[in-house]
Design an enzyme around this catalytic site. Sequence first.
Site, PDB file in Angstrom:
ATOM      1  N   GLY A  47      67.980  39.974  48.859  1.00 18.75           N
ATOM      2  CA  GLY A  47      66.899  39.148  48.338  1.00 18.75           C
ATOM      3  C   GLY A  47      66.315  38.260  49.416  1.00 18.75           C
TER       4      GLY A  47
ATOM      5  N   GLU B 294      71.645  40.542  52.625  1.00 24.26           N
ATOM      6  CA  GLU B 294      70.545  41.373  53.126  1.00 24.26           C
ATOM      7  C   GLU B 294      69.247  40.679  52.745  1.00 24.26           C
ATOM      8  OE1 GLU B 294      70.840  43.718  55.118  1.00 24.26           O
ATOM      9  OE2 GLU B 294      72.979  44.141  54.985  1.00 24.26           O
TER      10      GLU B 294
ATOM     11  N   PRO C 262      65.724  34.765  51.819  1.00 23.82           N
ATOM     12  CA  PRO C 262      66.596  33.809  52.511  1.00 23.82           C
ATOM     13  C   PRO C 262      66.888  32.562  51.687  1.00 23.82           C
ATOM     14  CG  PRO C 262      64.940  34.660  54.022  1.00 23.82           C
ATOM     15  CD  PRO C 262      64.574  35.161  52.651  1.00 23.82           C
TER      16      PRO C 262
ATOM     17  N   CYS D 140      61.237  45.252  52.590  1.00 24.48           N
ATOM     18  CA  CYS D 140      61.783  44.240  53.505  1.00 24.48           C
ATOM     19  C   CYS D 140      61.686  44.663  54.966  1.00 24.48           C
ATOM     20  CB  CYS D 140      63.226  43.911  53.134  1.00 24.48           C
ATOM     21  SG  CYS D 140      64.352  45.319  53.218  1.00 24.48           S
TER      22      CYS D 140
END
Length: 469
Positions: free
Chosen positions: A188, A210, A190, A244
């Site tokens: 997800g 991650e 930070p 991402c």
Amino acid sequence: MSPHTVLVSRLRAAWLSGKTRPMEYRVAQLEALGRFLDENKLDILEATALDMRKPPFEVELSEISICRSELNHTLNNLGTWMKDEHVDKNWVTQLDSAFIRKDPYGVVLIIGPWNYPINLLLVPLIGAIAAGNCVVMKPSEISRNVERLVAEMLPRYLDKDCFAVVTAGVEETTRLLENKFDYIFFTGSPSVGRIIMTAAAKHLTPVTLELGGKNPCYVSDSCNVQNVARRVAWGRFFNAGQTCVAPDYVLCSADMQEKLLPALREAITEFYGPNPQESPDFGRIVGDKHFQRVQALLRSGHAAIGGQTDAEARYIAPTVLVGVQQDDPIMEEEIFGPILPILTVTSVDDAIAFINARERPLAIYVFSSCKKVVNRVLEQTSSGGFCANDTIMHITLTSLPFGGIGQSGLGRYHGRSSFDTFSHPRSALLRGAGREAFNTLRYPPYARRCLPLLRATTETKRQAACTLL
């Protein structure tokens, strides 16, 4: 006790029973997971279409195929991975056995995201099962149709004593994290990653995070512009940019920008037609809140390509921005949408300095026909992963570990790295019960005359170095 506490306690009892440890059990659960993918393929396609209007081709490639590849790679190699790893011994332990045992952690929590809700939940699950753990899975509530599918169907395939799916929003997830897990795997943002890590710290629970980041893409003057445009456009606009590892911005010279813009326009038209909103191959933003955030980023610079939006359909056109400044909002956060800013730099040194002045990204991309340029960017920057002359494709290799560094994440998975992530490398030395005379040298009362012999039998010696003239 709360329902979550009862659930975790039940899974912990199953793990303590040793049920998940035999290889045959792990293989059976992995094969059942494969049946889930095969038998629910159409439902997965429908659920992802309802959530994000994700094209079936993209779902098959990025969700189902990657999971299947990971599953097959794990089944092909599990026997080898599970074997004890014997290690070098010093002189005094030559008659003993020294090895590393790959122990499961216990009860693992996997929290998945919404952008690739099957892939990013099941790929870590494969590693957790392979390593012999019990698992609580928490799919994202944002991709609600996939969440419903996973919650209803996946438990029909896996052992309910050892594996469970929890559906929860923010408040319920907060309460779930109050329980003691033996490992937490989170994918997800930070900001949420910090919350996960804080909750894990209360129980000293190890974590893999991650996360994401702004992945730079440097395009040198020596490259095939058409190829670059197609590969960058594919990586940026795949899944409507909600990836991402998508290239988050391009760095290139002013001359290259002039060449790249028409090539990007041509690639976008080739991929999605003159009106991408009508293309069946272009997805949508997952929700209204996410749409509003991404739409606001369009105020940075100006749109050289695209820029059209439709709030009701949550549609944002494939967009290329120019005239973007380093301190614009779009350069302050991960875009996670179909927008590609281009910033100009004067040289590869300027690009490297620009990258190194920011948080370390999840991926760095470089396009150049000159190997020296590629190697300079590789050697003088730091990132979770690196890919030259393409985008995203490095994550398709199960042989490469995937993960971030610093702001972009903590830990690794994919292939063998997934098994290692969910395994505790337990060191073991099995000594013989006899030969006590050899041990008296280390017992009190200490005698100085014994020290040289003890050092000789226990210390590792420096090997002679060979100098090439």
